[in-house]
Scaffold this active site. Structure first.
Site, short mmCIF file in Angstrom:
data_model
loop_
_atom_site.label_atom_id
_atom_site.label_comp_id
_atom_site.label_asym_id
_atom_site.label_seq_id
_atom_site.Cartn_x
_atom_site.Cartn_y
_atom_site.Cartn_z
N ARG A 18 5.44 8.07 -8.24
CA ARG A 18 4.39 8.20 -6.99
C ARG A 18 3.15 9.11 -7.52
O ARG A 18 2.17 9.95 -7.16
CB ARG A 18 4.38 8.74 -5.74
CG ARG A 18 5.60 7.35 -4.74
CD ARG A 18 5.34 8.34 -3.12
NE ARG A 18 6.52 7.63 -2.37
CZ ARG A 18 6.02 6.14 -2.15
NH1 ARG A 18 5.39 5.13 -2.21
NH2 ARG A 18 6.97 5.67 -1.47
N ASP A 19 3.37 9.03 -9.33
CA ASP A 19 2.39 9.93 -9.31
C ASP A 19 0.83 9.19 -9.44
O ASP A 19 0.86 8.18 -10.25
CB ASP A 19 2.13 9.83 -11.15
CG ASP A 19 3.46 10.94 -11.16
OD1 ASP A 19 3.63 12.31 -10.90
OD2 ASP A 19 4.70 11.12 -11.70
N GLY A 23 7.77 1.22 7.04
CA GLY A 23 6.68 0.49 7.56
C GLY A 23 5.55 1.51 6.72
O GLY A 23 4.85 1.46 7.25
N GLY A 31 -0.50 -0.10 -2.23
CA GLY A 31 -1.36 0.39 -1.34
C GLY A 31 -1.93 1.49 -2.54
O GLY A 31 -3.39 1.30 -2.82
N GLN A 49 16.78 0.60 3.68
CA GLN A 49 15.90 -1.05 3.47
C GLN A 49 14.60 -1.09 2.10
O GLN A 49 14.53 -2.25 2.19
CB GLN A 49 14.45 -0.95 4.88
CG GLN A 49 15.25 -0.33 5.60
CD GLN A 49 13.91 0.45 6.83
OE1 GLN A 49 13.82 -0.63 7.55
NE2 GLN A 49 14.30 1.21 6.05
N ARG A 50 15.13 -0.35 1.65
CA ARG A 50 14.47 -0.58 -0.15
C ARG A 50 15.36 -1.55 -1.35
O ARG A 50 15.03 -1.26 -2.21
CB ARG A 50 13.72 0.54 -0.56
CG ARG A 50 12.83 0.76 0.00
CD ARG A 50 11.42 1.39 -0.70
NE ARG A 50 12.05 2.14 -1.36
CZ ARG A 50 10.98 3.86 -1.36
NH1 ARG A 50 10.24 3.95 -0.59
NH2 ARG A 50 11.58 4.70 -3.01
N THR A 61 -1.40 1.93 -5.09
CA THR A 61 -0.97 1.69 -6.99
C THR A 61 -2.54 0.76 -6.75
O THR A 61 -3.24 0.68 -7.69
CB THR A 61 -0.05 0.50 -7.08
OG1 THR A 61 1.09 1.38 -7.04
CG2 THR A 61 0.12 0.09 -8.53
N ILE A 104 7.57 -2.82 0.86
CA ILE A 104 8.58 -3.70 2.23
C ILE A 104 7.35 -3.27 2.89
O ILE A 104 7.67 -3.82 4.40
CB ILE A 104 9.82 -2.30 2.11
CG1 ILE A 104 9.50 -1.44 2.55
CG2 ILE A 104 10.52 -2.76 0.93
CD1 ILE A 104 10.64 -0.51 3.07
N ASP A 105 6.35 -2.76 2.95
CA ASP A 105 5.47 -2.57 3.99
C ASP A 105 4.48 -3.34 4.37
O ASP A 105 4.36 -3.33 5.83
CB ASP A 105 4.44 -1.32 4.05
CG ASP A 105 5.73 0.33 3.50
OD1 ASP A 105 6.79 0.28 4.06
OD2 ASP A 105 4.75 1.12 3.52
#
Ligand code: F6P
Length: 375
Positions: free
Chosen positions: A74-75, A178, A111, A299-300, A113, A134-135
């Protein structure tokens, strides 16, 4: 002249990432004769210049694999922890892009990214993005890949929870991922026949939820499944969040903005265990035993669904077409059966939430599902 392409996956992983890498890779190299390297662990790999060549056998056998062969993180390029402090690393990224003689960089992500990629585009890099999460909350695309697989997993979980809830005459509160969007909880809740579905987009009244469960009990159905999105909030909490968000938006000084941000962080901390709290409250209010299931990262994980493989392959190959025609600064979006380029500046920051009059919301109400608020 041979084009050189870089590719990376950023943000949370999701099923279909490998199918997308394979789609871009096979089309750009096999069909168009380009060369492609994959940066490792999202934007961090681009800063460290860590990459692998994506030629030969490396793209074979990955279509069905979950996760990402490139790793992710998540950098953020402009706020990265580096050498012990948070720094803006965009200039290093620009240097490495040129050092590798890249003609284009493909960034696959959600979003966050899209926003990070826009910053690199503004630095003059040729960027194309693809929408995964997945969201399903990326704007200007019908759907993101990863969503369909997660939807299947969450629906299967609700199916399984039904039989145990029914046998024990219990409430089961199932928390579905989500982030701040309710697509996954709504979709899985409808497909799994949840009795109550709670979404971030529709703040809920606890009394309405308890009442719906009591009504079911009175009619002889003494079990209930409550599908709650991780971002769902009760009315009072939602009002506090909304007020702090408004303050942040309207802040005219750094201090006001910082205060509002701190208040938002505090509110989200206070509400971190809201699903457990909700379960306890419903138990007290209805007299029925209640249990919690948090689906979390299940879920992922795992094999992407056929729909996600298809979507990722379709967007990936369209991405290669766009590189060939040098159409940069866009995200490849799914629109009906087409894959179309949409300007990155229109996508970045464009979060797609569930409209409260969306056909799925209406259908859920029509079949008698409680959405936590009286119509
Ligand atoms: O964006 C995908 C997502 O799975 C969200 O649904 C969830 O809120 C978040 O990522 C969890 O992030 P992490 O894996 O970093 O804990």
């Amino acid at each position: 002249m041979t084009k050189h392409v870089g590719i990376l996956t950023a943000g949370g992983d999701s099923p279909g990432l490998n199918a997308a890498i394979r789609g871009v890779g096979k089309a750009s190299q096999g069909y168009y004769g380009m060369q492609m390297i994959g940066f490792l662990d999202g934007f961090r790999g681009l800063v460290d210049n860590r990459f692998k060549r994506l030629d030969g056998e490396i793209l074979s056998g990955i279509l069905t694999r979950g996760g990402t062969i490139l790793g992710t993180s998540r950098d953020k390029p402009h706020r990265m922890l580096f050498g012990g402090k948070t720094q803006d690393m965009t200039d290093v990224i620009v240097e490495n892009y040129h050092a590798n003689h890249l003609d284009a960089l493909v960034c696959i992500g959600g979003g966050g990214t899209q926003k990070n990629a826009l910053k690199l585009m503004e630095k003059g890099l040729n960027i194309i993005t693809m929408p995964k999460t997945i969201d399903n909350d990326v704007g200007l695309t019908d759907v993101t890949f990863g969503f369909d697989t997660a939807l299947g997993i969450a629906t299967d979980a609700i199916d399984r929870l039904h039989s145990t809830a029914h046998s024990h005459h219990r409430i089961i509160v199932v928390e579905i991922m989500g982030h701040r969007a309710g697509w996954l909880a709504l979709g899985a809740g409808i497909a799994g026949g949840a009795d109550v579905i709670l979404l971030p987009e529709i703040p809920y009244d606890l009394e309405v939820v308890a009442d719906a469960i009591r009504k079911r009990s009175r009619s002889g159905k003494n079990f209930s499944i409550v599908a709650v999105a991780e971002g769902a909030l009760p009315l009072e909490q939602a009002a506090l969040v909304q007020e702090a968000e408004q303050r942040k938006l309207k802040a005219t000084s750094k201090k006001d903005k910082k205060d509002a941000k701190e208040d938002l962080a505090q509110l989200s901390l206070e509400y971190a265990n809201h699903t457990v709290l909700l379960s306890r409250q419903l138990e007290q209010m209805t007299g029925l035993e209640s249990r919690v299931t948090i689906l979390g990262h299940l879920q992922r994980g795992g094999t992407p669904s056929a729909a996600d493989r298809l979507l990722a392959t379709r967007l990936g190959t369209a991405c290669a077409d766009l590189i060939e025609s040098e159409h940069y600064g866009v995200m490849v979006a799914a629109r009906g059966d087409d894959s179309i380029p949409v300007p990155l500046e229109k996508v970045a920051g464009n979060k797609k939430l569930v409209p409260t009059d969306h056909p799925w919301v209406i259908s859920a109400r029509r079949v008698g599902t409680c959405l936590g608020k009286v119509d």
